[in-house]
Design an enzyme around this catalytic site. Structure first.
Site, PDB file in Angstrom:
ATOM      1  N   VAL A 137      -5.195  30.086   6.500  1.00 34.97           N
ATOM      2  CA  VAL A 137      -6.317  30.853   7.236  1.00 34.97           C
ATOM      3  C   VAL A 137      -6.100  32.247   7.270  1.00 34.97           C
ATOM      4  O   VAL A 137      -5.126  33.172   7.227  1.00 34.97           O
ATOM      5  CB  VAL A 137      -5.842  30.456   8.899  1.00 34.97           C
ATOM      6  CG1 VAL A 137      -6.877  31.045   9.755  1.00 34.97           C
ATOM      7  CG2 VAL A 137      -5.800  28.943   8.866  1.00 34.97           C
ATOM      8  N   ASP A 287      -4.577  15.017  16.916  1.00 33.88           N
ATOM      9  CA  ASP A 287      -3.452  15.985  16.470  1.00 33.88           C
ATOM     10  C   ASP A 287      -3.127  17.082  17.520  1.00 33.88           C
ATOM     11  O   ASP A 287      -3.158  18.216  17.005  1.00 33.88           O
ATOM     12  CB  ASP A 287      -3.786  16.536  15.379  1.00 33.88           C
ATOM     13  CG  ASP A 287      -2.694  16.915  14.274  1.00 33.88           C
ATOM     14  OD1 ASP A 287      -1.485  16.526  14.438  1.00 33.88           O
ATOM     15  OD2 ASP A 287      -2.944  17.608  13.390  1.00 33.88           O
TER      16      ASP A 287
END
EC number: 2.7.-.-
Length: 549
Positions: A137, A287
Site C-alpha cells: 500500500v 477477515d
C-alpha cells in the site's frame, strides 16, 4: 512438470525434513517406499527435536513463505480440525514480507491506470505504508479533489507464484489423504480446496472494491461502522484506490484508553455489527483480524469502527441463518434434541444417523459449558463444539459456516479484549429472537407469498392447459392400467388351468405306477398312465405363452 516446479518441490521437501515433519506420520501410516525416499535425503536431519510438533510446523510454514504462511493462518481458524496447541502456534504466523521495489510498484500502477501517476496524483510516496505477501500500500493525494488516498497494488507475478504453490499443495494433499485414509479428521484435500478459493479471491482487487462498496452502502447511515470510500473508476483487478483513513488500531488498547474511548459501548457495537451483517444484510466481513479494524479518533464517547480489506466476505442461505439462530437459542435452552434434529433437517448429517447417540454426544460436549455464567459463554466455542461433534457423525463440511465461526471468534475475542465484562448473550439475543419471529410469523408467510407471486402470475395462464393435460394423461393411464389388469387376469386364469391339469396328470401317473408295481390288472395301470400322459400334454399346451405383462 517444469524445472521451477521440481525445484520448488525440493525446497518444500527439504524444509519439511529439516523440521522433522515427516515424523508426524505414524509408522503404520507411512508408505512402503517411505524409508527409501527418506534415505535418499539422509543428509537432511531434524534440527529442531527440542521443539513441539506444532511449533515445528509453524516454523516450517514461516520459512516456506507467504502462501504457506497464509495457509497456516487459515488453518489456525479451523479449530474444528485442529487441537488448541496447533491452532495457537499457527495463529502466531505473521504475513510480513519486505516491500518490493517502488519502481515496480509505479510500473504496475501505471499499467492498470493506463496513465502516469503524476497525471492523477500528487505526493505519491514511494515508501509503502504496509507490505504483505499479496500486495502493498502506498499513499498519495488525488489531483482531482485534493483528498488523501491509498493505492493497494498486487505484487509482480504474485499470481503465478501462488498458482504454482497451490498446485504443489494439491498434489501433496491428495497423496496425504491416500496415506491417511478416508477416516482422517484433517481431510487435507478439502482444506487445500477451501484455501485455494480464499486466496484466489484475494488476488482480484476489483472484487474487493465491489465488496467494500456494498458493505459501505449497507452502513451508510450507521454510527457503528465506517467503510472508506472506493474510487471505482480508479480500481481494477490489480489495483484499488480508496480514501485514506486515520484511526487507532483496535489492538492498541492503551491509545484507546488514553483518548477516553467508551470501551463498553465499542465492545457491544462490535457484536451488534456482526449480527446485523449476518441476519439483516446476509453479507459479512470475514477477515476481521486486528490489522483490518481501526477505531475513530473523533467522538471517543460515541466511537465507531473503521473496516478495511474486504477481500474475504461471507454470505449465508436462509437455511444457514435458521440453523445458526435456532442452534444458539436451543443451546441456551439446553434443548440438545432440537440441535440434533436441526443438523438432520439441514441435510448436513445423514438421515441414517443415530439421532439419540448424536444428541447424547452434543449434550456431553455442551453441558459442561453451563458451569460458568451465561455472560462468559463463547458463541464461537459453542459453534466449534457443535462442528467437532457433528464431524464425528460425518457432517458435510459447510465452508460458509466455518468462515462465520472464524469471524465470530474474532469478534468475541475483540469484544472481551475491549471490555472483559461483555455479555454476549444479552447483546445477541434480541437479534436472534427478532430474526426467528420474522421467519415464522404471519408477516413471513405474507412475504414468502409476495416473493413467489411473480412466478405464479407467470404460470397462471398455463393452468387450464396443465389441468387438461393432466386429466388426459390420467384417462390414458387409467385405460392402460385396465388393459394391464385384463392381461394379468387372463394370464392368471391360464396359469391356474395349466397347473390344475399338470397336478392331476401327476396324480394319474403316480396311481398308474403304483398299480403296475402291485401287479394289479395291467389294463387299469395302462389306463391311469395314459390318462396322466394326456392330461400332462393338455396342461403343457395350456401354459400362458407370454410371461411379460
Amino acid at each position: 512438470m517444469s524445472i521451477s516446479s521440481l525445484h520448488r518441490g525440493y525446497q518444500v521437501l527439504r524444509t519439511l525434513l529439516h523440521y522433522g515433519l515427516d515424523e508426524l506420520l505414524a509408522k503404520d501410516k507411512r508408505p512402503k517406499l517411505f524409508p527409501l525416499i527418506r534415505g535418499c535425503f539422509f543428509w537432511i536431519r531434524n534440527q529442531h527435536k527440542d521443539k513441539s510438533a506444532a511449533e515445528r510446523l509453524k516454523l516450517a510454514m514461516q520459512e516456506l513463505g507467504p502462501v504457506y504462511i497464509k495457509l497456516g493462518q487459515m488453518l489456525s481458524t479451523r479449530r474444528d480440525l485442529l487441537d488448541d496447541e496447533w491452532a495457537y502456534q499457527l495463529a502466531m504466523l505473521q504475513d510480513r514480507v519486505p516491500p518490493f521495489d517502488s519502481a515496480l510498484a509505479r510500473e504496475a500502477i501505471e499499467t492498470e491506470l493506463n496513465a502516469s501517476i503524476d497525471s492523477l496524483f500528487d505526493d505519491f510516496d514511494d515508501v509503502p505504508l504496509a507490505s504483505a505477501s499479496i500486495a502493498q500500500v502506498h499513499s498519495a493525494t488525488l489531483k482531482s479533489n485534493g483528498k488523501a488516498v491509498v493505492l493497494k497494488v498486487l505484487r509482480p507475478n504474485v499470481e503465478a507464484l501462488i498458482l504454482a504453490d497451490l498446485q504443489l499443495m494439491s498434489h501433496c494433499a491428495a497423496l496425504l489423504e491416500r496415506i491417511l485414509g478416508d477416516g482422517n479428521r484433517l481431510r487435507p484435500a478439502e482444506v487445500i480446496e477451501d484455501y485455494r478459493l480464499t486466496i484466489l479471491g484475494e488476488l482480484n482487487l476489483k472484487l474487493e472494491a465491489l465488496n467494500a462498496i456494498k458493505l459501505r452502502n449497507n452502513f451508510l447511515d450507521s454510527d457503528a461502522l465506517y467503510v472508506p470510500y472506493i474510487y471505482e473508476d480508479l480500481s481494477f483487478t490489480r489495483l484499488i484506490v480508496m480514501e485514506r483513513i486515520y484511526g487507532i488500531a483496535v489492538s492498541d488498547l492503551s491509545a484507546l484508553k488514553a483518548q477516553g474511548t467508551n470501551l463498553k459501548l465499542l465492545a457491544e457495537r462490535g457484536v451488534e455489527l456482526f449480527f446485523t451483517q449476518v441476519f439483516r444484510d446476509n453479507f459479512f466481513h470475514a477477515d476481521m483480524h486486528p490489522g483490518n479494524i481501526f477505531i475513530s479518533r473523533d467522538h471517543p464517547d460515541n466511537p465507531y469502527y473503521i473496516g478495511l480489506d474486504c477481500g474475504i466476505m461471507g454470505t449465508l442461505t436462509d437455511v444457514d441463518k435458521r440453523y445458526l439462530a435456532e442452534n444458539f437459542l436451543a443451546f441456551f435452552n439446553r434443548d440438545y434434541q432440537r440441535i440434533a434434529q436441526l443438523h438432520l433437517e439441514s441435510g448436513w448429517v445423514s438421515e441414517h444417523t443415530d439421532i439419540v447417540a448424536f444428541e447424547q454426544a452434543i449434550k456431553i460436549v455442551c453441558e459442561p459449558m453451563f458451569n460458568k455464567p451465561l455472560a462468559e459463554i463463547s458463541f464461537g466455542h459453542v459453534l466449534l463444539a457443535l462442528f467437532r461433534t457433528a464431524r464425528q457423525f460425518n457432517m458435510v463440511v459447510q465452508p460458509q459456516l466455518v468462515l462465520l465461526q472464524k469471524t465470530l471468534l474474532y469478534i468475541e475475542g475483540l469484544g472481551r479484549q475491549l471490555y472483559p465484562q461483555l455479555d454476549l448473550w444479552q447483546t445477541a439475543k434480541p437479534f436472534l429472537e427478532q430474526w426467528m419471529a420474522k421467519q415464522v410469523g404471519p408477516k413471513a408467510l405474507f412475504d414468502k407469498f409476495k416473493s413467489n407471486a411473480p412466478f405464479w402470475a407467470e404460470k397462471l395462464p398455463e393452468l387450464p392447459e396443465l389441468v387438461y393435460d393432466n386429466l388426459k394423461l390420467g384417462r390414458k393411464l387409467l385405460g392402460t392400467q385396465q388393459q394391464m389388469l385384463d392381461k394379468y387376469l387372463k394370464y392368471q386364469h391360464k396359469a391356474h388351468k395349466s397347473n390344475y391339469l399338470l397336478i392331476t396328470s401327476a396324480v394319474f401317473v403316480i396311481c398308474g405306477t403304483i398299480l403296475f408295481t402291485q401287479a394289479v390288472t395291467l389294463w387299469a395301470s395302462l389306463l391311469c398312465l395314459g390318462t396322466g400322459a394326456g392330461l400332462w400334454l393338455l396342461g403343457w399346451q395350456a401354459r400362458p405363452k407370454n410371461r411379460k405383462l
